[in-house]
Motif scaffolding. Structure first.
Motif, short mmCIF file in Angstrom:
data_model
loop_
_atom_site.label_atom_id
_atom_site.label_comp_id
_atom_site.label_asym_id
_atom_site.label_seq_id
_atom_site.Cartn_x
_atom_site.Cartn_y
_atom_site.Cartn_z
N ALA A 110 0.86 -1.24 0.06
CA ALA A 110 -0.05 -0.01 0.19
C ALA A 110 0.97 1.36 0.16
N VAL A 111 1.98 1.11 0.81
CA VAL A 111 2.82 2.25 0.84
C VAL A 111 3.61 2.59 -0.42
N VAL A 112 3.98 1.54 -0.99
CA VAL A 112 4.84 1.81 -2.41
C VAL A 112 3.78 2.23 -3.68
N GLY A 113 2.65 1.74 -3.44
CA GLY A 113 1.35 1.97 -4.59
C GLY A 113 1.41 3.34 -4.29
N ASP A 114 1.06 3.87 -3.42
CA ASP A 114 0.77 5.29 -2.97
C ASP A 114 1.95 6.33 -3.62
N ALA A 115 3.08 5.76 -3.05
CA ALA A 115 4.20 6.45 -3.28
C ALA A 115 4.78 6.79 -4.93
N LEU A 116 4.38 5.65 -5.35
CA LEU A 116 4.59 5.80 -7.05
C LEU A 116 3.59 6.57 -7.59
N SER A 117 2.35 6.55 -7.14
CA SER A 117 1.52 7.47 -7.61
C SER A 117 1.79 8.95 -7.54
N TYR A 118 2.03 9.18 -6.18
CA TYR A 118 2.70 10.53 -5.93
C TYR A 118 3.66 10.98 -6.80
N TYR A 119 4.77 10.04 -7.05
CA TYR A 119 5.96 10.59 -7.88
C TYR A 119 5.57 10.71 -9.25
N ILE A 120 4.36 10.17 -9.80
CA ILE A 120 4.00 10.19 -11.12
C ILE A 120 3.50 11.58 -11.19
N GLY A 121 2.86 11.90 -10.10
CA GLY A 121 2.07 13.12 -10.09
C GLY A 121 2.99 14.35 -10.17
N ARG A 122 4.24 14.41 -9.23
CA ARG A 122 5.17 15.24 -8.91
C ARG A 122 5.93 15.33 -10.41
N TRP A 123 6.21 14.24 -11.23
CA TRP A 123 7.09 14.07 -12.26
C TRP A 123 6.41 14.78 -13.51
N LEU A 124 5.09 14.64 -13.79
CA LEU A 124 4.33 15.24 -14.79
C LEU A 124 3.88 16.51 -14.68
N GLY A 125 3.46 16.79 -13.35
CA GLY A 125 2.87 18.15 -12.90
C GLY A 125 1.45 18.22 -13.47
N PRO A 126 1.15 19.59 -13.21
CA PRO A 126 -0.30 20.11 -13.53
C PRO A 126 -0.76 19.91 -15.11
N SER A 127 0.13 19.63 -15.91
CA SER A 127 -0.18 19.28 -17.36
C SER A 127 -0.85 17.83 -17.42
N PHE A 128 -0.56 17.21 -16.41
CA PHE A 128 -0.65 15.61 -16.38
C PHE A 128 -2.54 15.47 -16.27
N LEU A 129 -3.02 16.60 -15.55
CA LEU A 129 -4.47 16.51 -15.44
C LEU A 129 -5.32 16.56 -16.76
N ARG A 130 -4.60 16.99 -17.94
CA ARG A 130 -5.27 17.16 -19.45
C ARG A 130 -4.94 16.10 -20.23
N ARG A 131 -4.00 14.93 -19.70
CA ARG A 131 -3.76 13.83 -20.46
C ARG A 131 -4.43 12.75 -20.05
N TRP A 132 -4.40 11.53 -20.59
CA TRP A 132 -4.91 10.32 -20.26
C TRP A 132 -4.05 9.76 -19.33
N PRO A 160 -3.21 10.34 -4.29
CA PRO A 160 -1.85 10.36 -4.22
C PRO A 160 -1.24 11.14 -5.51
N THR A 161 -1.77 10.84 -6.72
CA THR A 161 -1.34 11.50 -7.80
C THR A 161 -1.61 12.93 -7.65
N VAL A 162 -2.74 13.39 -7.38
CA VAL A 162 -3.27 14.78 -7.05
C VAL A 162 -2.32 15.46 -6.18
N ALA A 163 -1.95 14.87 -5.20
CA ALA A 163 -1.13 15.27 -4.19
C ALA A 163 0.16 15.67 -4.87
N GLY A 164 0.68 14.87 -5.57
CA GLY A 164 1.86 14.95 -6.31
C GLY A 164 1.88 16.27 -7.25
N ILE A 165 0.79 16.26 -7.91
CA ILE A 165 0.64 17.47 -9.06
C ILE A 165 0.51 18.65 -8.45
#
Length: 216
Positions: free
Chosen positions: A70-92, A130-135
């Motif tokens: 559970a920790v690893v899954g949330d962390a990966l989703s968070y870092y995806i959001g951090r890496w891709l940034g706000p523009s990710f909200l408009r992508r698939w 988690p992804t939104v938190a990263g974004i």
């Protein structure tokens, strides 16, 4: 879906050495962006809890693997959001989940740290928070504290119904067992709530503008 769950349950029961690893990937996938929408984690964890209650599986091993996943899954989703940034909200794939993303963003905007903790328990936005938190730029340490604390509470809560059902709920002994589980979860919840209140008050105090000194 029921047939799939039954097959996984039979496999775990027959291959107990793999139960921890399977639980790790199950909870990790359930916490991942989009992927979590297609994994019947709740049903499988109820089944796993039943196997623990029946004495087939080790509670310590399953809890450790499950929390780690559970920790690893949330962390990966968070870092995806951090890496891709706000523009990710408009992508698939987020562009296809506009309603869930909007709810997750509002929830995070209103509750911050608490949204990451409690978001794990909210099905519709569980894998999106988690992804939104990263974004939205939540700091690494604050996210990871919420991530780990929520996983430590979430995993026993998910296993408890299956475990208690397998143990049998009619005897007085099991009634005491339920009380112990409820008491433990309630204690953790109160502790987390006090921590969140303290952090919110400190943040509010830090954001409060200093009073101006009048000049005479």
């Amino acid at each position: 879906m029921d047939a799939y769950i039954d097959r996984v349950g039979v496999f775990i029961e027959a291959n107990q050495a793999w139960a921890g690893v399977i639980t790790f990937f199950l909870t990790m996938g359930e916490s991942m962006l989009v992927l979590g929408l297609f994994i019947p984690a709740t049903a499988l964890l109820l089944l796993t809890g039943g196997l623990i209650g029946a004495g087939t599986l080790s509670a310590t091993s399953i809890l450790a693997w499950g929390v780690a996943g559970a920790v690893v899954g949330d962390a990966l989703s968070y870092y995806i959001g951090r890496w891709l940034g706000p523009s990710f909200l408009r992508r698939w794939p987020l562009s296809t989940q506009r309603s869930a993303v909007a709810r997750a963003r509002l929830f995070f905007y209103k509750y911050g740290f608490a949204s990451v903790f409690f978001g794990r328990f909210l099905g519709p936005i569980r894998s999106t928070i988690p992804t939104v938190a990263g974004i939205m730029g939540m700091s690494h340490w604050r996210f990871q504290v919420a991530n780990v604390l929520s996983a430590l509470v979430w995993m026993p809560v998910m296993l408890a119904p299956g475990y208690l059902t397998a143990r049998g709920l009619s005897t007085a002994e099991n009634g005491q067992e339920i009380g112990m589980v409820v008491g433990t979860v309630a204690s953790v919840g109160v502790g987390v709530w006090l921590l969140l209140n303290m952090m919110r008050k400190r943040r509010a105090a830090g954001e409060r503008p200093a009073k101006r000194v009048r000049s005479h």
